[in-house]
Design a protein around this motif. Structure first.
Motif, mmCIF file in Angstrom:
data_model
loop_
_atom_site.group_PDB
_atom_site.id
_atom_site.type_symbol
_atom_site.label_atom_id
_atom_site.label_comp_id
_atom_site.label_asym_id
_atom_site.label_seq_id
_atom_site.Cartn_x
_atom_site.Cartn_y
_atom_site.Cartn_z
ATOM 1 N N VAL A 146 2.158 4.343 4.593
ATOM 2 C CA VAL A 146 0.903 5.028 4.903
ATOM 3 C C VAL A 146 0.888 5.452 6.364
ATOM 4 O O VAL A 146 1.371 4.737 7.258
ATOM 5 C CB VAL A 146 -0.308 4.119 4.592
ATOM 6 C CG1 VAL A 146 -1.606 4.882 4.797
ATOM 7 C CG2 VAL A 146 -0.223 3.590 3.163
ATOM 8 N N PRO B 79 0.802 -1.232 0.000
ATOM 9 C CA PRO B 79 0.000 0.000 0.000
ATOM 10 C C PRO B 79 0.826 1.269 0.000
ATOM 11 O O PRO B 79 0.261 2.363 -0.039
ATOM 12 C CB PRO B 79 -0.789 -0.122 1.305
ATOM 13 C CG PRO B 79 0.150 -0.849 2.219
ATOM 14 C CD PRO B 79 0.879 -1.838 1.329
ATOM 15 N N GLY B 80 2.159 1.150 0.026
ATOM 16 C CA GLY B 80 3.010 2.307 0.221
ATOM 17 C C GLY B 80 3.198 2.588 1.703
ATOM 18 O O GLY B 80 2.662 1.890 2.567
ATOM 19 N N GLN C 114 -5.034 8.486 0.141
ATOM 20 C CA GLN C 114 -4.133 8.539 -1.007
ATOM 21 C C GLN C 114 -3.712 7.149 -1.465
ATOM 22 O O GLN C 114 -3.385 6.960 -2.634
ATOM 23 C CB GLN C 114 -2.891 9.376 -0.655
ATOM 24 C CG GLN C 114 -3.172 10.858 -0.498
ATOM 25 C CD GLN C 114 -1.986 11.606 0.076
ATOM 26 O OE1 GLN C 114 -1.294 11.117 0.965
ATOM 27 N NE2 GLN C 114 -1.747 12.817 -0.440
ATOM 28 N N SER C 115 -3.701 6.208 -0.556
ATOM 29 C CA SER C 115 -3.231 4.856 -0.869
ATOM 30 C C SER C 115 -4.331 3.927 -1.344
ATOM 31 O O SER C 115 -4.189 3.248 -2.375
ATOM 32 C CB SER C 115 -2.563 4.247 0.375
ATOM 33 O OG SER C 115 -2.379 2.863 0.248
ATOM 34 N N ALA D 5 -4.909 1.215 -4.510
ATOM 35 C CA ALA D 5 -4.803 -0.218 -4.249
ATOM 36 C C ALA D 5 -6.015 -0.962 -4.805
ATOM 37 O O ALA D 5 -5.882 -2.039 -5.413
ATOM 38 C CB ALA D 5 -4.663 -0.467 -2.745
ATOM 39 N N ASN E 51 2.478 -2.688 -6.137
ATOM 40 C CA ASN E 51 2.177 -1.639 -5.179
ATOM 41 C C ASN E 51 0.853 -0.964 -5.524
ATOM 42 O O ASN E 51 0.185 -1.326 -6.499
ATOM 43 C CB ASN E 51 3.326 -0.627 -5.073
ATOM 44 C CG ASN E 51 3.491 0.243 -6.311
ATOM 45 O OD1 ASN E 51 2.633 0.283 -7.201
ATOM 46 N ND2 ASN E 51 4.597 0.967 -6.376
ATOM 47 N N TYR E 52 0.481 0.026 -4.714
ATOM 48 C CA TYR E 52 -0.833 0.664 -4.870
ATOM 49 C C TYR E 52 -0.950 1.463 -6.159
ATOM 50 O O TYR E 52 -2.047 1.874 -6.542
ATOM 51 C CB TYR E 52 -1.128 1.553 -3.657
ATOM 52 C CG TYR E 52 -0.332 2.838 -3.616
ATOM 53 C CD1 TYR E 52 -0.923 4.050 -3.945
ATOM 54 C CD2 TYR E 52 1.020 2.838 -3.272
ATOM 55 C CE1 TYR E 52 -0.200 5.233 -3.913
ATOM 56 C CE2 TYR E 52 1.755 4.004 -3.243
ATOM 57 C CZ TYR E 52 1.144 5.194 -3.562
ATOM 58 O OH TYR E 52 1.874 6.360 -3.535
ATOM 59 N N GLN E 53 0.177 1.686 -6.829
ATOM 60 C CA GLN E 53 0.175 2.380 -8.112
ATOM 61 C C GLN E 53 0.273 1.406 -9.286
ATOM 62 O O GLN E 53 0.570 1.815 -10.409
ATOM 63 C CB GLN E 53 1.325 3.390 -8.157
ATOM 64 C CG GLN E 53 1.178 4.505 -7.131
ATOM 65 C CD GLN E 53 2.384 5.416 -7.088
ATOM 66 O OE1 GLN E 53 3.521 4.964 -7.051
ATOM 67 N NE2 GLN E 53 2.134 6.722 -7.090
ATOM 68 N N LEU F 53 2.066 9.078 2.990
ATOM 69 C CA LEU F 53 0.756 8.854 2.379
ATOM 70 C C LEU F 53 -0.340 8.776 3.437
ATOM 71 O O LEU F 53 -0.134 8.242 4.526
ATOM 72 C CB LEU F 53 0.749 7.534 1.599
ATOM 73 C CG LEU F 53 1.644 7.432 0.366
ATOM 74 C CD1 LEU F 53 1.597 6.008 -0.175
ATOM 75 C CD2 LEU F 53 1.214 8.420 -0.701
#
Length: 229
Positions: free
Chosen positions: A184, A181-182, A199-200, A204, A221-223, A195
């Motif tokens: 966070v 998720p990065g 934003q995450s 996701a 990842n979430y991106q 983050l």
């Protein structure tokens, strides 16, 4: 059209509650689990959802509770089974970590999610998705600065166990995802994380949904970017 159904294991707060909220916002039926009987943010979400969100009790470190949950959900078909649960017990060098702490973290972060998946996989639609919240800290190749030894080890173990699972069920059509998720801003990520949950989590969810129907295992990842193993 019948709404799709997601089971989010570990949805009482933070990332798990964010997932439950986002999927409900997108029109999914959501079953979320919480530990114990205390009231949580998931209960508030369920009350405001008009029946779209329901709450189940589960301590996933207790196999008998996992088996009972499977019995309660026997009539459901899940389009998504997502396990979101992790603990850390601080940034302690591994040589100083008590055995009991090591066992607690690895059982919670690696063994228990896989027990849930093994138990509940028959409820997942043939082309459904099984996902687990992982972390870039589980990446061996990205570990260039150390720290958080036991948490890192537990996430690496989770990733390895998911690879074994994917190999064991290679003939199945399920989409298998490890999601990072990065960094966070949660209790686990700390107040200085860059983050927010808002934003995450939408990213996701987009990543999870984008790969629906693609058999095999991915670590993303979430991106929607690959994370090195």
């Amino acid at each position: 059209m019948t709404a799709r159904t997601a089971l989010i294991v570990g949805a009482s707060r933070s990332l798990g509650l964010g997932l439950a909220t986002e999927y409900a916002r997108r029109g999914w039926d959501v079953i979320g689990t919480v530990r114990g009987d205390r009231r949580t943010g998931l209960h508030d979400l369920a009350e405001a959802s008009g029946g779209r969100v329901t709450v189940e009790s589960l301590d996933m470190t207790k196999p008998e509770q996992v088996a009972t949950l499977r019995e309660r959900l026997a009539g459901h078909t899940l389009d998504l089974l997502f396990v979101n649960a992790a603990i850390t017990r601080g940034n302690i060098p591994v040589g100083d970590v008590p055995t009991e702490m090591f066992v607690e973290v690895v059982v919670t972060n690696a063994l228990s999610p896989m027990r849930v998946i093994e138990s509940l996989r028959p409820l997942v639609a043939p082309t459904g998705t099984i996902g687990v919240m992982s972390s870039r800290q589980g990446s061996l190749s990205l570990n260039t600065n150390g720290g958080q030894d036991v948490y890192r080890a537990s996430k690496s173990a989770l990733n390895q166990l998911m690879r074994s699972y994917a190999a064991r069920y290679a003939d199945a059509a399920h989409t298998l995802l490890l999601i990072c998720p990065g960094h966070v801003r949660t209790e686990l990520g700390g107040p200085e994380a860059p983050l927010t949950i808002d934003q995450s989590i939408p990213g996701a969810v987009e990543t999870i949904n984008r790969h629906s129907g693609e058999p095999g295992l991915k670590f993303l990842n979430y991106q929607d970017q690959p994370v090195p193993w």
